[in-house]
Design a protein around this motif. Structure first.
Motif, PDB file in Angstrom:
ATOM      1  N   GLU A  75      13.464   4.031  -3.662  1.00  0.00           N
ATOM      2  CA  GLU A  75      13.664   3.497  -2.409  1.00  0.00           C
ATOM      3  C   GLU A  75      12.723   2.469  -2.087  1.00  0.00           C
ATOM      4  O   GLU A  75      12.582   1.576  -1.447  1.00  0.00           O
ATOM      5  CB  GLU A  75      13.889   4.543  -1.178  1.00  0.00           C
ATOM      6  N   LEU A  76      11.274   2.551  -2.790  1.00  0.00           N
ATOM      7  CA  LEU A  76      10.083   2.076  -2.278  1.00  0.00           C
ATOM      8  C   LEU A  76       9.963   0.824  -3.550  1.00  0.00           C
ATOM      9  O   LEU A  76       9.035   0.013  -3.362  1.00  0.00           O
ATOM     10  CB  LEU A  76       8.743   2.766  -2.330  1.00  0.00           C
ATOM     11  N   ARG A  77      10.949   0.662  -4.407  1.00  0.00           N
ATOM     12  CA  ARG A  77      10.817  -0.326  -5.588  1.00  0.00           C
ATOM     13  C   ARG A  77      11.250  -1.592  -4.786  1.00  0.00           C
ATOM     14  O   ARG A  77      12.378  -1.747  -4.798  1.00  0.00           O
ATOM     15  CB  ARG A  77      11.713   0.131  -6.598  1.00  0.00           C
ATOM     16  N   GLU A  78      10.279  -2.331  -4.552  1.00  0.00           N
ATOM     17  CA  GLU A  78      10.498  -3.611  -3.748  1.00  0.00           C
ATOM     18  C   GLU A  78       9.268  -4.739  -4.244  1.00  0.00           C
ATOM     19  O   GLU A  78       8.277  -4.475  -4.250  1.00  0.00           O
ATOM     20  CB  GLU A  78      10.359  -3.329  -2.384  1.00  0.00           C
ATOM     21  N   ALA A  79       9.796  -5.938  -4.081  1.00  0.00           N
ATOM     22  CA  ALA A  79       8.861  -7.105  -4.225  1.00  0.00           C
ATOM     23  C   ALA A  79       9.025  -7.905  -3.167  1.00  0.00           C
ATOM     24  O   ALA A  79       9.929  -7.929  -2.185  1.00  0.00           O
ATOM     25  CB  ALA A  79       9.481  -7.897  -5.470  1.00  0.00           C
ATOM     26  N   PRO A  80       7.911  -8.687  -2.955  1.00  0.00           N
ATOM     27  CA  PRO A  80       7.664  -9.479  -1.613  1.00  0.00           C
ATOM     28  C   PRO A  80       8.918 -10.599  -1.513  1.00  0.00           C
ATOM     29  O   PRO A  80       9.541 -11.001  -2.553  1.00  0.00           O
ATOM     30  CB  PRO A  80       6.424 -10.465  -1.831  1.00  0.00           C
ATOM     31  N   PHE A  81       9.395 -10.692  -0.327  1.00  0.00           N
ATOM     32  CA  PHE A  81      10.194 -11.776   0.157  1.00  0.00           C
ATOM     33  C   PHE A  81      11.454 -11.272  -0.538  1.00  0.00           C
ATOM     34  O   PHE A  81      12.391 -12.508  -0.842  1.00  0.00           O
ATOM     35  CB  PHE A  81       9.880 -13.328  -0.564  1.00  0.00           C
ATOM     36  N   GLY A  82      11.926 -10.262  -0.809  1.00  0.00           N
ATOM     37  CA  GLY A  82      13.311  -9.854  -1.511  1.00  0.00           C
ATOM     38  C   GLY A  82      13.396 -10.108  -2.828  1.00  0.00           C
ATOM     39  O   GLY A  82      14.687 -10.244  -3.104  1.00  0.00           O
TER      40      GLY A  82
ATOM     41  N   LEU B 227       0.841  -1.059   0.090  1.00  0.00           N
ATOM     42  CA  LEU B 227       0.128   0.064   0.080  1.00  0.00           C
ATOM     43  C   LEU B 227       0.862   1.230   0.113  1.00  0.00           C
ATOM     44  O   LEU B 227       0.503   2.223  -0.761  1.00  0.00           O
ATOM     45  CB  LEU B 227      -0.913  -0.094   1.189  1.00  0.00           C
ATOM     46  N   VAL B 228       1.824   1.371   0.974  1.00  0.00           N
ATOM     47  CA  VAL B 228       2.878   2.464   0.836  1.00  0.00           C
ATOM     48  C   VAL B 228       3.607   2.373  -0.705  1.00  0.00           C
ATOM     49  O   VAL B 228       3.641   3.648  -0.960  1.00  0.00           O
ATOM     50  CB  VAL B 228       3.775   2.097   2.033  1.00  0.00           C
ATOM     51  N   ALA B 229       3.885   1.453  -0.958  1.00  0.00           N
ATOM     52  CA  ALA B 229       4.650   1.240  -2.272  1.00  0.00           C
ATOM     53  C   ALA B 229       3.744   2.129  -3.678  1.00  0.00           C
ATOM     54  O   ALA B 229       4.311   2.659  -4.412  1.00  0.00           O
ATOM     55  CB  ALA B 229       5.346   0.055  -2.800  1.00  0.00           C
ATOM     56  N   LEU B 230       2.412   1.713  -3.420  1.00  0.00           N
ATOM     57  CA  LEU B 230       1.640   2.192  -4.432  1.00  0.00           C
ATOM     58  C   LEU B 230       0.943   3.738  -4.396  1.00  0.00           C
ATOM     59  O   LEU B 230       0.501   4.056  -5.292  1.00  0.00           O
ATOM     60  CB  LEU B 230       0.384   1.307  -4.418  1.00  0.00           C
ATOM     61  N   ALA B 231       1.271   4.394  -3.084  1.00  0.00           N
ATOM     62  CA  ALA B 231       0.696   5.398  -2.806  1.00  0.00           C
ATOM     63  C   ALA B 231       1.516   6.399  -3.568  1.00  0.00           C
ATOM     64  O   ALA B 231       2.857   6.366  -3.926  1.00  0.00           O
ATOM     65  CB  ALA B 231       0.749   5.829  -1.423  1.00  0.00           C
ATOM     66  N   PRO B 232       0.875   7.356  -4.485  1.00  0.00           N
ATOM     67  CA  PRO B 232       1.553   8.476  -5.252  1.00  0.00           C
ATOM     68  C   PRO B 232       2.235   9.562  -4.384  1.00  0.00           C
ATOM     69  O   PRO B 232       1.744   9.576  -3.160  1.00  0.00           O
ATOM     70  CB  PRO B 232       0.634   8.891  -6.016  1.00  0.00           C
ATOM     71  N   GLY B 233       3.466  10.246  -4.902  1.00  0.00           N
ATOM     72  CA  GLY B 233       3.774  11.367  -4.167  1.00  0.00           C
ATOM     73  C   GLY B 233       5.134  11.475  -3.402  1.00  0.00           C
ATOM     74  O   GLY B 233       5.378  11.893  -2.591  1.00  0.00           O
ATOM     75  N   ALA B 234       5.418   9.876  -3.624  1.00  0.00           N
ATOM     76  CA  ALA B 234       6.876   9.638  -2.790  1.00  0.00           C
ATOM     77  C   ALA B 234       7.853  10.324  -3.276  1.00  0.00           C
ATOM     78  O   ALA B 234       8.150  10.637  -4.524  1.00  0.00           O
ATOM     79  CB  ALA B 234       7.024   8.357  -2.989  1.00  0.00           C
ATOM     80  N   LEU B 235       8.932  11.051  -2.399  1.00  0.00           N
ATOM     81  CA  LEU B 235       9.970  11.953  -2.774  1.00  0.00           C
ATOM     82  C   LEU B 235      11.256  10.952  -3.384  1.00  0.00           C
ATOM     83  O   LEU B 235      11.934  11.574  -4.355  1.00  0.00           O
ATOM     84  CB  LEU B 235      10.558  12.606  -1.635  1.00  0.00           C
ATOM     85  N   ARG B 236      11.419   9.842  -2.898  1.00  0.00           N
ATOM     86  CA  ARG B 236      12.382   8.770  -3.287  1.00  0.00           C
ATOM     87  C   ARG B 236      11.706   7.648  -3.900  1.00  0.00           C
ATOM     88  O   ARG B 236      11.918   6.745  -2.919  1.00  0.00           O
ATOM     89  CB  ARG B 236      13.349   8.657  -2.338  1.00  0.00           C
ATOM     90  N   ARG B 237      11.015   7.604  -4.860  1.00  0.00           N
ATOM     91  CA  ARG B 237      10.405   6.397  -5.438  1.00  0.00           C
ATOM     92  C   ARG B 237      11.036   5.412  -5.586  1.00  0.00           C
ATOM     93  O   ARG B 237      10.788   3.984  -5.258  1.00  0.00           O
ATOM     94  CB  ARG B 237       9.739   6.955  -6.713  1.00  0.00           C
TER      95      ARG B 237
END
Length: 399
Positions: free
Chosen positions: A126-133, A114-124
């Motif tokens: 850093e949120l580029r992540e997939a489950p289980f690494g 939910l956090v990763a999909l929310a728009p407006g992140a300053l450092r997008r």
């Protein structure tokens, strides 16, 4: 699913192989008379394993030898499984596994998603992540493949089947979007385009519904274009200098160019390869980022050409069969289409370290054996038609 986690990668991959072997052993215990018929694809895979052993002995690469042994054990298990299960059994087992995985993703990764999909992140980034690494590129391959399996496998006639499949596909798309897996999203779009084109070409009844859905989607794009374009640009890094449109894809193209130059500079390895899992960063000095370059480095030009011809042959036959029979042939056709598209951007087409690569090996082995069986059937029928009347009646009874 933990195949890229730094702490659990090796253990998770060995556990995955162990589960495949355990499944094969269960079939062997339940049926002592399993007949394993080798198909064209099986022959190519087994020959690549034999070739890998030879090159590993020549180059003294212990890791290549060890990986080849694990790959051999896994593929032998796949041969037993594909020769023991019915099409529907395999499809429903895979679908059940995927739904369990997605339920775990929702539990473990739901809040981060939910956090990763929310728009407006300053450092997008850093949120580029997939489950289980999982690596974002691999996430596009795995979860995009999950979408193909979910869409082409029946959930029965229950009233909740449409809702379950819709939610599952939406969750897969959300994971791919959060990981900014652009190659996977593009491969899903291309696979969907082929499906729509096939429906229109065959004038199927679903063409009307597809047309209505297309008009509705076009209307939504027109009405909310500014918001959709801004969100897509942010989530997919379309405006960044490294991954954006302005980069012109130079990073990936440079890697492909280095891969082609590396292949051209080899001696005998250009024809025979250097063994399975030899195209690592430590050995070649750069990430291959393409299954076709990866396979050519590991197995050589001849085997790569044979493998691609085998895939194209299976696609041609599966397309004709899925038009009337559907079922497994439809699933295998679209799964291979997606995998071949997506493999331009990753190295996971022939592998055992992630769920969808294992699915591709299962589908390919099963499809190749089914096509071989269907090819031999008309020959038996034609032989029956040329025999005298009494033997022909006996053959008909046998059929």
């Amino acid at each position: 699913m933990y195949s890229n986690d730094e702490k659990y990668a090796a253990a998770a991959q060995m556990l995955g192989v162990g589960l495949m072997v355990a499944s094969a052993l269960c079939f062997m215990v339940g049926n002592h008379r399993i007949k394993v018929a080798l198909s064209l694809f099986d022959g190519i895979m087994l020959f690549s394993i034999l070739l890998s052993y030879g090159t590993a002995a020549a180059t003294q690469e212990t890791y290549v030898f060890a990986y080849t042994t694990v790959f051999l054990i896994t593929y032998l298990a796949i041969l037993i499984i594909t020769n023991s299960m019915q099409d529907d059994e395999m499809m429903h087992c895979l679908l059940a596994s995927i739904l369990i995985i997605l339920a775990l993703v929702l539990i473990v990764f739901g809040s981060k998603l939910l956090v990763a999909l929310a728009p407006g992140a300053l450092r997008r980034w850093e949120l580029r992540e997939a489950p289980f690494g999982m690596h974002p590129n691999l996430a596009g391959f795995v979860y995009g493949g999950f979408i193909i399996i979910i869409a082409n496998t029946s959930l029965g006639s229950g009233k909740w089947r449409i809702l379950i499949k819709t939610v599952a596909i939406a969750l897969c798309l959300a994971v791919m979007l959060a990981a900014s897996a652009r190659g996977g999203l593009l491969a899903v779009a291309l696979t969907l385009s082929i499906y729509v084109f096939g429906q229109v070409l065959q004038a199927r009844s679903s063409t009307l519904y597809l047309g209505i859905a297309g008009i509705a989607l076009f209307a939504i794009l027109i009405l909310f274009w500014d918001h959709i374009a801004a969100y897509a640009a942010e989530m997919l890094d379309l405006n960044s200098k490294e991954r954006g449109v302005e980069s012109g894809g130079t990073g990936r193209v440079d890697i492909w160019r280095r891969g082609i130059e590396f292949i051209g500079s080899r001696s005998w390895e250009i024809f025979l390869g250097s063994g399975l899992r030899s195209a690592t960063m430590d050995n070649v000095g750069f990430p291959t980022e393409s299954s076709y370059i990866n396979i050519t480095i590991e197995s050589g030009l001849f085997l790569t050409f044979a493998l691609l011809c085998c895939f194209l042959y299976m696609l041609k036959r599966a397309y004709a069969l899925q038009l009337n029979r559907g079922g497994f042939f439809r699933l295998a056709f679209y799964a291979l289409i997606f995998a071949l598209f997506q493999s331009v951007f990753n190295r996971y087409l022939i592998a055992i370290g992630n769920p969808f690569s294992l699915c591709i090996l299962l589908f390919s082995s099963r499809l190749s054996s089914r096509l071989a069986a269907r090819s031999s059937f008309p020959q038996q029928r034609s032989y029956a038609s040329t025999t005298p009347s009494q033997p022909r009646l006996q053959l008909r009874k046998q059929w």
